[in-house]
Design a protein around this motif. Structure first.
Motif, short mmCIF file in Angstrom:
data_model
loop_
_atom_site.label_atom_id
_atom_site.label_comp_id
_atom_site.label_asym_id
_atom_site.label_seq_id
_atom_site.Cartn_x
_atom_site.Cartn_y
_atom_site.Cartn_z
N LEU A 28 27.99 -30.68 34.74
CA LEU A 28 28.75 -31.46 33.77
C LEU A 28 29.91 -30.64 33.25
O LEU A 28 29.76 -29.45 32.97
CB LEU A 28 27.85 -31.84 32.58
CG LEU A 28 26.61 -32.66 32.89
CD1 LEU A 28 25.79 -32.85 31.61
CD2 LEU A 28 26.97 -34.00 33.50
N VAL A 29 31.06 -31.30 33.10
CA VAL A 29 32.23 -30.66 32.49
C VAL A 29 32.84 -31.67 31.53
O VAL A 29 33.16 -32.80 31.93
CB VAL A 29 33.28 -30.25 33.55
CG1 VAL A 29 34.51 -29.65 32.87
CG2 VAL A 29 32.70 -29.28 34.56
N THR A 33 37.29 -36.44 28.58
CA THR A 33 36.47 -37.02 29.66
C THR A 33 35.28 -36.12 29.96
O THR A 33 35.41 -34.89 29.92
CB THR A 33 37.32 -37.18 30.94
OG1 THR A 33 38.46 -38.00 30.65
CG2 THR A 33 36.53 -37.83 32.07
N ILE A 34 34.13 -36.74 30.27
CA ILE A 34 33.01 -35.98 30.80
C ILE A 34 32.94 -36.28 32.29
O ILE A 34 33.07 -37.43 32.72
CB ILE A 34 31.67 -36.31 30.10
CG1 ILE A 34 30.58 -35.33 30.57
CG2 ILE A 34 31.26 -37.75 30.30
CD1 ILE A 34 29.33 -35.34 29.72
N TYR A 35 32.82 -35.23 33.07
CA TYR A 35 32.71 -35.33 34.52
C TYR A 35 31.30 -34.93 34.92
O TYR A 35 30.79 -33.92 34.45
CB TYR A 35 33.72 -34.41 35.21
CG TYR A 35 35.15 -34.70 34.85
CD1 TYR A 35 35.89 -35.63 35.57
CD2 TYR A 35 35.75 -34.07 33.77
CE1 TYR A 35 37.21 -35.91 35.24
CE2 TYR A 35 37.07 -34.34 33.43
CZ TYR A 35 37.79 -35.26 34.16
OH TYR A 35 39.10 -35.54 33.82
N ALA A 36 30.69 -35.72 35.80
CA ALA A 36 29.35 -35.44 36.29
C ALA A 36 29.41 -35.34 37.81
O ALA A 36 29.91 -36.25 38.47
CB ALA A 36 28.40 -36.57 35.89
N LYS A 37 28.91 -34.22 38.36
CA LYS A 37 28.95 -34.01 39.81
C LYS A 37 27.56 -33.65 40.30
O LYS A 37 27.01 -32.62 39.92
CB LYS A 37 29.94 -32.89 40.15
CG LYS A 37 29.91 -32.44 41.61
CD LYS A 37 30.32 -33.53 42.56
CE LYS A 37 30.32 -33.04 44.00
NZ LYS A 37 29.94 -34.07 44.94
N LYS A 42 34.05 -30.83 24.28
CA LYS A 42 34.42 -29.89 25.33
C LYS A 42 33.21 -29.00 25.61
O LYS A 42 32.61 -28.47 24.68
CB LYS A 42 35.60 -29.03 24.85
CG LYS A 42 36.04 -27.96 25.82
CD LYS A 42 37.19 -27.16 25.23
CE LYS A 42 37.55 -25.98 26.09
NZ LYS A 42 38.63 -25.18 25.50
N GLY A 43 32.84 -28.88 26.89
CA GLY A 43 31.70 -28.05 27.23
C GLY A 43 31.34 -28.17 28.69
O GLY A 43 32.02 -28.83 29.47
N THR A 44 30.22 -27.53 29.04
CA THR A 44 29.74 -27.55 30.42
C THR A 44 28.21 -27.59 30.42
O THR A 44 27.57 -27.31 29.41
CB THR A 44 30.18 -26.29 31.19
OG1 THR A 44 29.66 -25.14 30.53
CG2 THR A 44 31.70 -26.19 31.29
#
Length: 125
Positions: free
Chosen positions: A47-48, A53-57, A71-73
């Motif tokens: 997660l970023v 925006t939150i991005y999930a990979k 903001k985070g990871t």
């Protein structure tokens, strides 16, 4: 998959400190996977949260994103690889766990570590 590879696959630009954080959390998730004897066929979720925006990979698996005011990871490991993720999902992030729901159905859950992303986020895959 390294933090740099994940960031590149998402085609986003983030601060160097977020890349370092994500690398640390990926290492922690790898340790958790080893301690829990999680199967090699399992999956990982990175997660970023940056730029609203939150991005999930998933690795292996798809990528998704949605609005996020933090903001985070984070990096998490789960026992099964999600397949066929399309549409809108609810991502519920706690300090050491994450759950992905489609409606009221739990689609995926994992354990790991995150910093700065606690909350519930709408993510589209």
């Amino acid at each position: 998959m390294s933090a740099v590879e994940i960031i590149d696959s998402l085609s986003i630009e983030v601060d160097a400190d977020l890349v370092v954080e994500l690398d640390d959390q990926i290492a922690a998730a790898d340790e958790i996977q080893a301690l829990e004897d999680a199967p090699a066929s399992g999956s990982k979720l990175a997660l970023v949260g940056a730029g609203g925006t939150i991005y999930a990979k998933f690795s292996p698996g798809p990528s998704g994103s949605g609005p996020c005011n933090k903001k985070g990871t984070g990096a998490f490991v789960g026992s099964k690889s999600p397949s066929g993720l399309t549409g809108n999902y609810k991502l519920v992030v706690a300090r050491l766990t994450v759950k992905l729901y489609q409606g009221s159905n739990l689609t995926w859950s994992g354990t790991g570590l995150q910093k700065g992303l606690s909350g519930s986020w709408d993510v589209k895959f």
